[in-house]
Design an enzyme around this catalytic site. Structure first.
Site, PDB file in Angstrom:
ATOM      1  N   HIS A  68       0.817  -1.214   0.000  1.00  0.00           N
ATOM      2  CA  HIS A  68       0.000   0.000   0.000  1.00  0.00           C
ATOM      3  C   HIS A  68       0.857   1.273   0.000  1.00  0.00           C
ATOM      4  O   HIS A  68       0.488   2.289   0.587  1.00  0.00           O
ATOM      5  CB  HIS A  68      -0.964   0.021   1.195  1.00  0.00           C
TER       6      HIS A  68
ATOM      7  N   ASN B  66     -10.217  -3.492   1.111  1.00  0.00           N
ATOM      8  CA  ASN B  66      -9.875  -3.171  -0.269  1.00  0.00           C
ATOM      9  C   ASN B  66     -11.124  -3.083  -1.122  1.00  0.00           C
ATOM     10  O   ASN B  66     -12.243  -3.144  -0.616  1.00  0.00           O
ATOM     11  CB  ASN B  66      -8.854  -4.172  -0.837  1.00  0.00           C
TER      12      ASN B  66
END
Length: 516
Positions: free
Chosen positions: A51, A129
């Site tokens: 990320h 997500n």
């Protein structure tokens, strides 16, 4: 060669953590897992291991005060949900997962969707997500998964062969792969992207009764994804298009909005289902477990400084408030240790003292010291000489419980076993058949091209897995591989020049999709 840990001990089971029963909670003496994941959390400095590329914004969450047509207090006592119209400040970070901090935002990758709620009871962080499912179900495989998806340790080049070597040997990943190599693997931007908590959590009411819950963010702007060809066109002129789109939309007052929906399920193992409801590689059937709206989120303020707010923002799946609880999802329990642990390493021991991470309420702890400490967590009137509890000298006191505690009971052996109902292929096949013509064609072409870069044993294993999901799915990918092998005459890479012109192009392209 035999796999060992860093102490030289042979690792006899690298697939399953020890749990109370095959689907029960993990225990703290999982030495191999804790050593493995602790080392993994510290592999990069200072960039996030995963990320790394992201964008963020501030806003608020507004509760509806009910879940569907029922009072929300029936299911959870969490204060932020109880009162219709009540607003809670939030900070959201969107991100890609595997690629580095300045990678193009058009690359195929799941997108992170992390929300920090600054509630009156302290912070709640919902970390998930856009694809609602995950590659793996056991946390002991997390570092292996990321290693396979990251660049080769020798060449520093990402490799489809390494990627599919891991995926083909992890059949539970078939469902996520079906989403990832379709247009759903490249959201057109962050504003028109779904979000999901992925893992199963629990809601707890005032009587201590628990209900299984999954969280879903649905964009009011609609859902748009990119085909591979569309992504390449955008990347050729602008590799920051998603960050730029979010920033400019908020600056012009076009505030993006999402509705938070939940799916609820009674707190048991549901033997009538052909999958385990705690399995993060599975979707809950929306017809049996409908999406129930509980509130909306609006993002209306951009960060003042990217590093201070977006880069130093730290999230963790273990950050829950009263009325919210964990399920026995193994991946969730592994993430809960890993996320906060990696933030202490990446940002620092006192990362929770930074304004972007600190709760809005006053903090009162007996913790002290550590690098970069700049405040003491003592309320007015507390005795500064007493940094321990219990005490009769004016130190901090335990809080009273606000409702009956949730107390799950277990009577199982401590084992290393996978869950009984793996059913790795059924939902992947269902997802394939639900795709429209554009999504299915893009999925087949993308998988065919990527698998053509792999050696035959990996291609065959992937085709076998896809065929188990749906015979047509496997056959079509096999044909696409043959065609790609005939056409291969070398490789090409996207142009990563930065230009605002890509914004106009990005607004024109994109496949409108229905909710999943």
């Amino acid at each position: 060669m035999t796999l060992t840990n860093r102490q030289g001990h042979p690792v006899t089971d690298n697939q399953n953590v020890r749990t109370v029963g095959s689907r029960g909670p993990t225990t703290l003496e999982n030495y191999d897992f804790l050593e493995k994941i602790s080392h993994f959390d510290r592999e990069r400095i200072p960039e996030r291991v995963v990320h790394a590329r992201g964008a963020g914004a501030h806003g608020y969450f507004e509760a509806y005060g009910k879940v569907g047509d029922e009072p929300i207090a029936k299911y959870t006592r969490a204060k932020l949900f109880q009162e219709a119209g009540k607003q809670t400040p939030v900070f959201v970070r969107f991100s890609s997962v595997i690629h580095g901090g300045h990678s193009p935002e058009t690359l195929r990758d799941p997108r992170g969707f992390a929300v920090k709620f600054y509630t009156e009871d302290g912070n709640w962080e919902l970390v998930g997500n856009n694809l609602k499912v995950f590659f793996i179900r056991d946390p002991i495989k997390f570092s292996d998964m990321v290693h396979a998806f990251k660049p080769d340790p020798v060449t520093s080049i990402q490799s489809n062969e390494r990627f599919f070597d891991f995926v083909s040997n992890s059949p539970e990943a078939t469902h996520l792969i079906t989403f990832l190599f379709s247009p759903w693997g490249i959201p057109a931007n962050y504003r028109q992207m779904q979000g999901s908590g992925v893992n199963t959590y629990k809601w707890v009411n005032a009587e201590g009764k628990a209900t299984l819950v999954k969280y879903h963010w649905e964009p009011k702007q609609g859902i748009r994804n990119l085909t591979a060809a569309e992504a390449e066109r955008i990347q050729a002129v602008n590799f920051n298009h998603a960050t730029q789109d979010l920033y400019e939309a908020i600056e012009r007052g076009d505030y993006p909005e999402w509705e938070l929906c939940v799916q609820l399920m009674s707190d048991d193992d549901h033997p009538e289902l052909d999958y385990d409801p705690l399995d993060p590689t599975k979707l809950w059937d929306a017809e049996k477990f409908p999406f129930l709206p509980v509130g909306r989120m609006v993002l209306n303020r951009n960060p003042v400084n990217y590093f201070a707010e977006v880069e130093q923002a730290a999230f963790g799946t273990g950050v829950l408030v009263d009325g919210l609880d964990f399920s026995d999802d193994k991946l969730l329990q592994g993430r809960t240790f890993s996320y906060s642990d990696t933030q202490r390493y990446r940002v620092g021991t006192n990362y929770l003292q930074l304004p972007i991470n600190a709760p809005k309420k006053h903090v009162a702890t007996n913790q002290s010291g550590g690098q970069m400490a700049y405040q003491v967590d003592l309320p007015p009137g507390a005795n500064p000489h007493v940094n321990y509890e219990p005490s009769s000298l004016g130190g901090l006191q335990e809080a009273k419980e606000r409702g009956k505690s949730y107390e799950p009971a277990y009577n199982e052996r401590l084992v290393r076993q996978r869950i009984e109902r793996t059913n790795d292929f059924a939902q992947a096949g269902e997802t394939y058949r639900k795709f429209d013509e554009v999504e299915r064609a893009d999925l087949i072409a993308n998988l065919g091209g990527a698998l053509a870069e792999c050696r035959e044993v990996i291609r065959n294993r992937m085709i076998e897995n896809l065929t188990k999901a749906d015979p047509e799915y496997g056959a079509n990918v096999a044909k696409a591989i043959e065609e790609a092998l005939k056409k291969r005459a070398g490789s090409h890479s996207g142009i990563t020049s930065q230009s605002g012109d890509g914004m106009e192009l990005a607004s024109e392209l994109g496949h409108k999709s229905d909710r999943y």
